[in-house]
Scaffold this motif. Structure first.
Motif, mmCIF file in Angstrom:
data_model
loop_
_atom_site.group_PDB
_atom_site.id
_atom_site.type_symbol
_atom_site.label_atom_id
_atom_site.label_comp_id
_atom_site.label_asym_id
_atom_site.label_seq_id
_atom_site.Cartn_x
_atom_site.Cartn_y
_atom_site.Cartn_z
ATOM 1 N N TYR A 154 0.813 -1.220 0.000
ATOM 2 C CA TYR A 154 0.000 0.000 0.000
ATOM 3 C C TYR A 154 0.853 1.279 0.000
ATOM 4 N N GLU A 155 2.127 1.135 -0.273
ATOM 5 C CA GLU A 155 3.021 2.278 -0.480
ATOM 6 C C GLU A 155 2.432 3.209 -1.549
ATOM 7 N N PHE A 156 2.560 4.539 -1.342
ATOM 8 C CA PHE A 156 1.933 5.459 -2.300
ATOM 9 C C PHE A 156 2.653 6.799 -2.355
ATOM 10 N N THR A 157 2.826 7.294 -3.569
ATOM 11 C CA THR A 157 3.281 8.654 -3.832
ATOM 12 C C THR A 157 2.370 9.228 -4.912
ATOM 13 N N SER A 158 1.905 10.452 -4.740
ATOM 14 C CA SER A 158 0.931 11.037 -5.655
ATOM 15 C C SER A 158 1.538 11.322 -7.027
ATOM 16 N N ASP A 159 0.667 11.400 -8.047
ATOM 17 C CA ASP A 159 1.120 11.768 -9.390
ATOM 18 C C ASP A 159 1.804 13.129 -9.370
ATOM 19 N N GLU A 160 1.248 14.068 -8.612
ATOM 20 C CA GLU A 160 1.819 15.421 -8.561
ATOM 21 C C GLU A 160 3.243 15.392 -8.020
ATOM 22 N N ASP A 161 3.474 14.617 -6.965
ATOM 23 C CA ASP A 161 4.820 14.533 -6.395
ATOM 24 C C ASP A 161 5.765 13.773 -7.337
ATOM 25 N N MET A 162 5.247 12.737 -7.995
ATOM 26 C CA MET A 162 6.088 12.017 -8.947
ATOM 27 C C MET A 162 6.530 12.929 -10.085
ATOM 28 N N LEU A 163 5.608 13.733 -10.603
ATOM 29 C CA LEU A 163 5.938 14.618 -11.726
ATOM 30 C C LEU A 163 6.860 15.753 -11.289
ATOM 31 N N ALA A 164 6.687 16.240 -10.062
ATOM 32 C CA ALA A 164 7.607 17.258 -9.548
ATOM 33 C C ALA A 164 9.015 16.676 -9.414
ATOM 34 N N GLY A 165 9.091 15.445 -8.937
ATOM 35 C CA GLY A 165 10.389 14.785 -8.838
ATOM 36 C C GLY A 165 11.024 14.582 -10.197
ATOM 37 N N LEU A 166 10.214 14.214 -11.185
ATOM 38 C CA LEU A 166 10.725 14.031 -12.544
ATOM 39 C C LEU A 166 11.247 15.356 -13.103
ATOM 40 N N GLU A 167 10.534 16.438 -12.851
ATOM 41 C CA GLU A 167 10.982 17.753 -13.306
ATOM 42 C C GLU A 167 12.313 18.116 -12.648
ATOM 43 N N MET A 168 12.417 17.876 -11.357
ATOM 44 C CA MET A 168 13.639 18.157 -10.617
ATOM 45 C C MET A 168 14.790 17.299 -11.131
ATOM 46 N N LEU A 169 14.515 16.022 -11.359
ATOM 47 C CA LEU A 169 15.556 15.110 -11.841
ATOM 48 C C LEU A 169 16.049 15.524 -13.222
ATOM 49 N N THR A 170 15.140 15.846 -14.129
ATOM 50 C CA THR A 170 15.527 16.209 -15.492
ATOM 51 C C THR A 170 16.382 17.472 -15.499
ATOM 52 N N ALA A 171 15.982 18.456 -14.712
ATOM 53 C CA ALA A 171 16.743 19.701 -14.655
ATOM 54 C C ALA A 171 18.123 19.481 -14.038
ATOM 55 N N THR A 172 18.190 18.654 -13.016
ATOM 56 C CA THR A 172 19.476 18.337 -12.385
ATOM 57 C C THR A 172 20.365 17.567 -13.344
ATOM 58 N N LEU A 173 19.798 16.551 -13.997
ATOM 59 C CA LEU A 173 20.572 15.723 -14.917
ATOM 60 C C LEU A 173 21.104 16.548 -16.083
ATOM 61 N N ARG A 174 20.315 17.493 -16.548
ATOM 62 C CA ARG A 174 20.779 18.349 -17.652
ATOM 63 C C ARG A 174 22.049 19.090 -17.252
ATOM 64 N N ARG A 175 22.075 19.668 -16.071
ATOM 65 C CA ARG A 175 23.262 20.423 -15.645
ATOM 66 C C ARG A 175 24.438 19.495 -15.399
ATOM 67 N N VAL A 176 24.178 18.318 -14.859
ATOM 68 C CA VAL A 176 25.293 17.374 -14.646
ATOM 69 C C VAL A 176 25.857 16.921 -15.993
ATOM 70 N N ALA A 177 24.961 16.689 -16.972
ATOM 71 C CA ALA A 177 25.398 16.256 -18.309
ATOM 72 C C ALA A 177 26.072 17.385 -19.084
ATOM 73 N N GLN A 178 25.963 18.603 -18.600
ATOM 74 C CA GLN A 178 26.689 19.718 -19.188
ATOM 75 C C GLN A 178 28.051 19.920 -18.522
ATOM 76 N N GLY A 179 28.413 18.976 -17.656
ATOM 77 C CA GLY A 179 29.739 18.972 -17.077
ATOM 78 C C GLY A 179 29.872 19.714 -15.761
ATOM 79 N N GLU A 180 28.756 20.007 -15.087
ATOM 80 C CA GLU A 180 28.825 20.782 -13.846
ATOM 81 C C GLU A 180 29.128 19.943 -12.613
ATOM 82 N N LEU A 181 29.228 18.621 -12.772
ATOM 83 C CA LEU A 181 29.544 17.759 -11.634
ATOM 84 C C LEU A 181 30.383 16.593 -12.137
ATOM 85 N N GLY A 182 31.638 16.582 -11.803
ATOM 86 C CA GLY A 182 32.507 15.483 -12.200
ATOM 87 C C GLY A 182 33.019 15.589 -13.621
#
Length: 410
Positions: A382-410
């Protein structure tokens, strides 16, 4: 993120959740079972359809490579698709699919010239993070980071006697691929606690892991009749195991740490036979290394006392430990900038649970992100995370990954 891409992600997550799905909405996909294998096949098809090449290494880690700049190093992003028995559909799987979706979107944007990336992208599904069928947990990432020997790990067996090697070979998912150089890692996960939901935070920026001491014990007694054998003549392995469990709770309360026994197996498990053998796993966890070390030392004394009290032999078969360790401060700073730009309610947080990032952060600069878990329910159907929180996390992840893939980390 467009409405179309949001609906694509939610539709794909619903499809994935049907693999090994339960009527309750949960899933059962223990590592290298048929359900896990079918889900990994489904995921491979999803990746291939979006331009990735799919590879497997020798411990069964599954990699989806999005290469837009031949020869450039990769940024890894992901989590795990395996589950606990009768588990929730979000733990691990959400992070893998979100990572894949972010990679596919950035790959498309880079290929069309909308963004410039200096790194290639790779989503990873780490093998056997959960550690329920095969012990220990975080197995695939442990081998990847050199913390566990490959051959030794392939010979680990489940309670039915099936080895990791045999299980992966039965699925055709033990590969020989060499994964290209990686410069950084990003992981998104549900919190598996309730503080973020209670305090109104959408994104958790993970700054450190709790320390953990895990013990796998073998208690050796002597099989006997439960009626005719005198108490003073018994060597009861189950009694020894029970004393260990009770002692761990006593130690935890005294030193203000967390403990649990998540597995107990006894032989012969008969109502009229004193147990000759017991196997169990106990852990101690704390955000304070000094308290954890004191509890660990105290528990070692309790183990000796339990053996004497039950007249049994207690062997520590395995001991798996990590200390309170911080994530890369430069990764935390980058994530802090991203979440501020997106204007998402956020907090800095520690992780009480182990994750593959717990291993990977020791060899690569790593960003770990959380989204809320409803009422903290986890490792439960019965574990649950709302669609809104999942999509906010996806937005955060995509934006973070973009900057990391532009060489800003490592």
């Amino acid at each position: 993120m467009t409405q179309h891409s949001s609906s694509d992600f939610l539709d794909a997550f619903a499809q994935m959740s049907r693999n090994g799905g339960l009527e309750s909405g949960g899933v059962e996909r223990q590592a290298a079972t048929e359900a896990d294998g079918l889900n990994r096949q489904w995921f491979a098809g999803w990746l291939t359809a979006r331009g990735a090449t799919v590879h497997y290494d020798a411990i069964g880690n599954q990699f989806g490579l999005f290469e837009h700049t031949p020869g450039a190093p990769y940024v890894l992003v992901g989590s795990h698709l395996d589950s606990q028995p009768r588990a929730g559909r979000f733990d691990g799987a959400y992070g893998v699919l979100a990572g894949a979706h972010a990679c596919a979107e950035l790959f498309r944007a880079a290929s069309s010239g909308e963004v410039e990336l200096s790194r290639n992208l790779c989503v990873v599904n780490w093998f056997n993070e959960e550690g329920c069928r095969f012990k220990p947990s975080m197995m695939g990432s442990s081998v990847y980071t050199g913390k566990r020997d490959l051959e030794e790990t392939l010979e680990v067996r489940d309670t039915a006697g099936v080895s990791v090697r045999e299980a992966l070979d039965a699925l055709g998912q033990r590969g020989e691929d060499s994964i290209p150089e990686a410069t950084a890692y990003v992981e998104l996960h549900i919190q598996q606690g309730k503080s973020m939901e209670q305090d109104g935070f959408t994104i958790g920026l993970v700054e450190a892991t709790w320390g953990v001491r895990k013990y796998e014990f073998l208690v050796l007694g002597e099989q006997a009749h439960t009626g005719s054998t005198l108490i003073e003549d018994r060597k009861d392995a189950l009694l020894g195991a029970s004393l260990l469990i009770a002692s761990a709770r006593k130690v935890a309360l005294e030193h203000d740490v967390i403990t649990s026994c998540g597995e107990l197996l006894i032989e012969p498990n008969s109502p009229v036979a004193v147990a000759r053998e017991a196997r169990l796993v106990i852990d101690l966890r704390s955000p304070d290394t000094e308290r954890l070390n004191a509890a660990d030392k105290h528990f070692a004394q309790e183990v000796e006392e339990a053996a004497r009290a039950a007249n049994v032999e207690i062997q520590t078969v395995n001991r798996h430990a990590w200390d309170v360790l911080e994530y890369a401060p430069e990764g935390l700073a980058l994530a802090q900038e991203v979440v501020a730009e997106l204007d998402l309610p956020h907090t800095r947080i520690m992780t009480l649970a182990g994750h593959d990032s717990t291993n990977v952060k020791d060899v690569l600069p790593t960003v770990m992100l959380f989204v809320p878990s409803h009422q903290g329910i986890t490792h439960n159907e019965y574990e649950f995370t709302s669609d809104e929180d999942m999509l906010a996390g996806l937005e955060m992840l995509t934006a973070t990954l973009r900057r990391v893939a532009q060489g800003e980390l490592g």
